[in-house]
Design a protein around this motif. Structure first.
Motif, PDB file in Angstrom:
ATOM      1  N   GLU B  24       0.787  -1.220   0.031  1.00 27.22           N
ATOM      2  CA  GLU B  24       0.008  -0.077   0.170  1.00 27.22           C
ATOM      3  C   GLU B  24       0.728   1.224   0.061  1.00 27.22           C
ATOM      4  OE1 GLU B  24      -2.489  -0.556   3.436  1.00 27.22           O
ATOM      5  OE2 GLU B  24      -3.500  -2.233   2.584  1.00 27.22           O
ATOM      6  N   GLY B  25       2.271   0.991   0.133  1.00 26.35           N
ATOM      7  CA  GLY B  25       3.006   2.244  -0.067  1.00 26.35           C
ATOM      8  C   GLY B  25       3.704   3.123   1.190  1.00 26.35           C
ATOM      9  N   ILE B  26       3.448   2.045   2.330  1.00 28.85           N
ATOM     10  CA  ILE B  26       4.160   2.539   3.570  1.00 28.85           C
ATOM     11  C   ILE B  26       5.710   2.874   3.437  1.00 28.85           C
ATOM     12  CG2 ILE B  26       4.555   0.377   4.499  1.00 28.85           C
ATOM     13  CD1 ILE B  26       3.458   1.501   7.067  1.00 28.85           C
ATOM     14  N   ALA B  27       6.330   3.501   4.104  1.00 26.41           N
ATOM     15  CA  ALA B  27       7.730   3.782   4.355  1.00 26.41           C
ATOM     16  C   ALA B  27       8.351   2.448   4.904  1.00 26.41           C
ATOM     17  CB  ALA B  27       8.005   4.848   4.802  1.00 26.41           C
ATOM     18  N   VAL B  28       9.496   2.087   4.333  1.00 30.41           N
ATOM     19  CA  VAL B  28       9.967   0.656   4.917  1.00 30.41           C
ATOM     20  C   VAL B  28      10.534   0.688   6.246  1.00 30.41           C
ATOM     21  CG1 VAL B  28      12.226   1.262   4.078  1.00 30.41           C
ATOM     22  CG2 VAL B  28      11.760  -1.139   4.238  1.00 30.41           C
ATOM     23  N   GLY B  29      10.768   1.906   6.905  1.00 29.14           N
ATOM     24  CA  GLY B  29      11.162   2.078   8.186  1.00 29.14           C
ATOM     25  C   GLY B  29      10.135   1.624   9.188  1.00 29.14           C
ATOM     26  N   ASP B  30       8.885   2.297   8.606  1.00 29.97           N
ATOM     27  CA  ASP B  30       7.595   1.971   9.553  1.00 29.97           C
ATOM     28  C   ASP B  30       7.212   0.555   9.500  1.00 29.97           C
ATOM     29  OD1 ASP B  30       7.760   4.644  10.192  1.00 29.97           O
ATOM     30  OD2 ASP B  30       6.266   5.528   8.485  1.00 29.97           O
ATOM     31  N   ALA B  31       7.507   0.054   8.273  1.00 34.56           N
ATOM     32  CA  ALA B  31       6.915  -1.454   7.990  1.00 34.56           C
ATOM     33  C   ALA B  31       7.763  -2.407   8.795  1.00 34.56           C
ATOM     34  CB  ALA B  31       7.062  -1.649   6.682  1.00 34.56           C
ATOM     35  N   ASP B 149      18.276 -16.914  18.170  1.00 34.56           N
ATOM     36  CA  ASP B 149      16.856 -16.694  17.474  1.00 34.56           C
ATOM     37  C   ASP B 149      16.752 -15.128  17.270  1.00 34.56           C
ATOM     38  OD1 ASP B 149      16.980 -19.272  17.386  1.00 34.56           O
ATOM     39  OD2 ASP B 149      14.931 -19.575  18.569  1.00 34.56           O
ATOM     40  N   THR B 150      17.486 -14.190  17.039  1.00 35.06           N
ATOM     41  CA  THR B 150      17.463 -12.713  16.981  1.00 35.06           C
ATOM     42  C   THR B 150      16.423 -12.635  15.727  1.00 35.06           C
ATOM     43  OG1 THR B 150      19.721 -12.298  17.625  1.00 35.06           O
ATOM     44  CG2 THR B 150      18.770 -10.723  16.050  1.00 35.06           C
ATOM     45  N   VAL B 151      15.793 -11.592  15.759  1.00 32.25           N
ATOM     46  CA  VAL B 151      14.876 -11.294  14.460  1.00 32.25           C
ATOM     47  C   VAL B 151      15.636 -10.211  13.708  1.00 32.25           C
ATOM     48  CG1 VAL B 151      13.180  -9.599  15.788  1.00 32.25           C
ATOM     49  CG2 VAL B 151      12.572 -10.741  13.558  1.00 32.25           C
ATOM     50  N   GLY B 152      15.743 -10.495  12.553  1.00 29.27           N
ATOM     51  CA  GLY B 152      16.635  -9.546  11.976  1.00 29.27           C
ATOM     52  C   GLY B 152      15.757  -9.178  10.513  1.00 29.27           C
ATOM     53  N   MET B 153      15.490  -8.157  10.005  1.00 33.47           N
ATOM     54  CA  MET B 153      14.663  -7.715   8.856  1.00 33.47           C
ATOM     55  C   MET B 153      15.464  -6.907   7.941  1.00 33.47           C
ATOM     56  SD  MET B 153      10.824  -7.458   9.985  1.00 33.47           S
ATOM     57  CE  MET B 153       9.951  -8.653  11.004  1.00 33.47           C
ATOM     58  N   VAL B 154      15.326  -7.138   6.675  1.00 36.03           N
ATOM     59  CA  VAL B 154      15.719  -6.133   5.598  1.00 36.03           C
ATOM     60  C   VAL B 154      14.417  -5.767   4.673  1.00 36.03           C
ATOM     61  CG1 VAL B 154      17.162  -5.505   3.777  1.00 36.03           C
ATOM     62  CG2 VAL B 154      17.964  -6.968   5.589  1.00 36.03           C
ATOM     63  N   GLY B 155      14.152  -4.504   4.459  1.00 33.50           N
ATOM     64  CA  GLY B 155      12.972  -4.264   3.428  1.00 33.50           C
ATOM     65  C   GLY B 155      13.036  -3.180   2.641  1.00 33.50           C
ATOM     66  N   LEU B 156      12.339  -3.279   1.538  1.00 33.06           N
ATOM     67  CA  LEU B 156      12.662  -2.170   0.359  1.00 33.06           C
ATOM     68  C   LEU B 156      11.127  -1.807  -0.040  1.00 33.06           C
ATOM     69  CD1 LEU B 156      13.831  -1.279  -2.433  1.00 33.06           C
ATOM     70  CD2 LEU B 156      13.001  -3.438  -3.369  1.00 33.06           C
ATOM     71  N   ASP B 157      11.021  -0.445   0.102  1.00 34.57           N
ATOM     72  CA  ASP B 157       9.456   0.052  -0.305  1.00 34.57           C
ATOM     73  C   ASP B 157       9.309   0.386  -1.628  1.00 34.57           C
ATOM     74  OD1 ASP B 157      10.502   2.729  -0.328  1.00 34.57           O
ATOM     75  OD2 ASP B 157       9.951   2.978   1.715  1.00 34.57           O
ATOM     76  N   VAL B 158       8.200   0.903  -2.100  1.00 36.29           N
ATOM     77  CA  VAL B 158       8.048   1.189  -3.505  1.00 36.29           C
ATOM     78  C   VAL B 158       8.609   2.362  -3.869  1.00 36.29           C
ATOM     79  CG1 VAL B 158       5.851  -0.189  -3.767  1.00 36.29           C
ATOM     80  CG2 VAL B 158       5.709   2.292  -2.927  1.00 36.29           C
ATOM     81  N   SER B 159       9.359   3.305  -2.977  1.00 43.02           N
ATOM     82  CA  SER B 159       9.866   4.516  -3.483  1.00 43.02           C
ATOM     83  C   SER B 159      11.452   4.191  -3.430  1.00 43.02           C
ATOM     84  CB  SER B 159       9.849   5.556  -2.251  1.00 43.02           C
ATOM     85  OG  SER B 159      10.362   5.257  -1.206  1.00 43.02           O
ATOM     86  N   GLY B 160      11.641   2.955  -3.514  1.00 44.61           N
ATOM     87  CA  GLY B 160      13.374   2.487  -3.398  1.00 44.61           C
ATOM     88  C   GLY B 160      14.158   2.747  -2.028  1.00 44.61           C
ATOM     89  N   SER B 161      13.485   2.927  -1.132  1.00 45.75           N
ATOM     90  CA  SER B 161      14.117   3.044   0.217  1.00 45.75           C
ATOM     91  C   SER B 161      14.341   1.912   0.931  1.00 45.75           C
ATOM     92  CB  SER B 161      13.453   4.017   1.057  1.00 45.75           C
ATOM     93  OG  SER B 161      13.579   5.753   0.670  1.00 45.75           O
ATOM     94  N   MET B 162      15.436   1.711   1.537  1.00 43.52           N
ATOM     95  CA  MET B 162      15.689   0.334   2.064  1.00 43.52           C
ATOM     96  C   MET B 162      16.058   0.502   3.642  1.00 43.52           C
ATOM     97  SD  MET B 162      17.715  -2.260  -0.497  1.00 43.52           S
ATOM     98  CE  MET B 162      17.087  -3.621   0.335  1.00 43.52           C
ATOM     99  N   ALA B 163      15.631  -0.546   4.486  1.00 44.06           N
ATOM    100  CA  ALA B 163      16.101  -0.282   5.924  1.00 44.06           C
ATOM    101  C   ALA B 163      16.262  -1.511   6.624  1.00 44.06           C
ATOM    102  CB  ALA B 163      15.057   0.603   6.670  1.00 44.06           C
TER     103      ALA B 163
END
Lengths: 314, 314
Positions: B24-31, B149-163
């Motif tokens: 839906e276009g949320i910023a990757v950091g918020d996701a 069992d650390t949780v780690g995530m990498v994400g990419l949003d529709v604007s091309g930002s990553m976090a």
């Protein structure tokens, strides 16, 4: 071949002692620990160990790390109080298979339990600087970041082993519990006896963004000389950081490879010390050029005299 | 294109919610913050946030970090107690120019001052596991290292930002003040929106020796696919570490590049979750092969059922 390189003028006496011992065949880890202890013990150095400037609450909280280039073993302490020689605690922690990075009270308790010297690390001089700065804060003229004088060393011994160590009181007037790059592998230091090592001094918050110590070692692995690796890593990152983040703090990196060759790069004027089998202990000043190279000059007697005054007269 | 990759089965629900929002276009950091909060809040997950297993003194001390791939800004907390959502504190710290990595009491005090939720993080279930293990220690049958069992995530949003974000209660029965790789840039995580990101789970003491998250991003910068980068970094380091240090702990790395392509490598059986524009949230299991490749298989319904039992039944 043996060699040692260290950040800042304050490392000169420690490097001089360490170089004599490296020449006589001492293990590099012992030479680095001894050299950094001398700096930690000197009350005149305001950014390392005894006499280091306190955090905003008036507490001296120290960061230190040690890495063995043969085994990759790392020991780190961060936000540790009341401990005379953080580098020695870090070196002992590097031998632990688990729990080798300790912070805050846990780090202090480990030091007490293992018989390390405990003392009040706040000197009258550091306390008085803190009081003065607190008044300035109340007048709303605070610049929280005052110099970046972590001591970092990389060494090579005659058996071909390499090691690195760091020690710092961190940012003057830092928030309680703030830690910098000095205890962080890859950012504050990295070493591999098959390649070489690097260590950093500067604004920890920015150094963490670049992992420059690791990057320099990696470039040396790819065949870069220490100087070419420092130039490439530091100036490329300074550019990217300024582009992405509007601003870049001061940072300076030094490196030595397994042949005792060394390099440096910095985005501010920066003094460092080198001694090798071929070269007696020497203080240099490095300055960045506009074309992403580094100018390196031996310091003059006048410069040293100025430094002596600066260090001893408040 | 958007995408998200996360360590362990426990990330499935968080990734499912995050993927809907990324679509839906949320910023990757918020996701990422939202997804990790869901995991932190779940008392059934014994290695992250509420319900995380305590240190040897019975205190839950948590590590977390957040990195913005556009600006390189990083926020970290380590050895923090009583804070409901360490990932949110880390994310807020990433906006600080100075003092962005806080440990122990200082980290807790920052969270209190800035209005983050404070709660007792020790559940009855975690306390009872700790008591049981303490008795085993007294019987001298301690293995201090229990899962990674650390949780780690990498994400990419529709604007091309990553976090990227991490959150962990660290080693069960760790010493007070022990911190792992999760809050450490380069070791636990690294991301650059122009390239991609990576994050780690495993024995922190060993992950720090390799700076594998940074190394994977660097390899992607050199043109490696995320999968090739993970294979190269992880298996090469596992070899070197075993050679130099006699032993290597368990570690697993995941990566995603700026096109939403992903990869994984691990020296143990390891579950992870992926969702992208092209692919609904899916749980995979990765296993290392003898020729330094990684076998990746979708999990079966039976496997998921087993996991559900394992997570809910003690």
């Amino acid at each position: 071949m043996w060699g040692i390189i260290a950040t800042w003028r304050m490392a000169f006496d420690g490097v001089t002692v360490a170089s004599q011992l490296l020449k006589e065949g001492i293990a590099v880890g012992d030479a680095i620990e001894l050299a950094i202890r001398l700096i930690e013990d000197n009350p005149l150095y305001k950014s390392v160990g005894y006499g280091g400037l306190p955090n905003i609450q008036g507490t001296v909280q120290l960061d230190a790390a040690y890495m063995d280039g043969d085994t990759y073993q790392i020991g780190s302490v961060a936000g540790i109080s009341d401990v005379k020689n953080p580098i020695s605690v870090a070196k002992q922690l590097s031998k632990e298979r688990f729990n080798s990075f300790l912070v805050g009270e846990g780090a202090r308790d480990y030091a007490v339990l293992h018989g390390f010297d405990i003392q009040n690390m706040l000197t009258d001089r550091a306390k008085s600087e803190w009081e003065k700065r607190l008044k300035e804060v109340q007048k709303n003229k605070l610049n929280p970041y005052d110099g970046h004088d972590t001591v970092g060393m990389v060494g090579l011994d005659v058996s071909g082993s390499m090691a690195t160590g760091t020690s710092s009181s961190g940012l003057f007037m830092k928030q309680a519990g703030r830690i910098g790059d000095s205890p962080l592998s890859g950012s504050g230091f990295y070493v591999d006896s098959d390649i070489g090592g690097a260590t950093a001094t500067g604004l920890g918050e920015d150094l963490m963004k670049g992992c420059l110590s690791y990057e320099i070692v990696r470039l040396m692995k790819d065949g870069y000389s220490p100087q070419a690796a420092c130039n490439q890593a530091v100036y490329d990152f300074a550019d990217r950081l300024t582009k992405r983040n509007e601003t870049a703090g001061a940072f300076s990196l030094i490196a030595m490879n397994r042949h005792g060759e060394w390099g440096v790069a910095t985005n501010v004027e920066f003094a460092f010390v080198v001694a090798t089998e071929k070269q007696k202990p020497t203080v240099y000043v490095a300055t960045p050029t506009k074309d992403k190279q580094t100018t390196i000059e031996k310091v003059t007697e006048e410069w040293l005299e100025q430094q002596r005054k600066h260090a001893t007269i408040d």
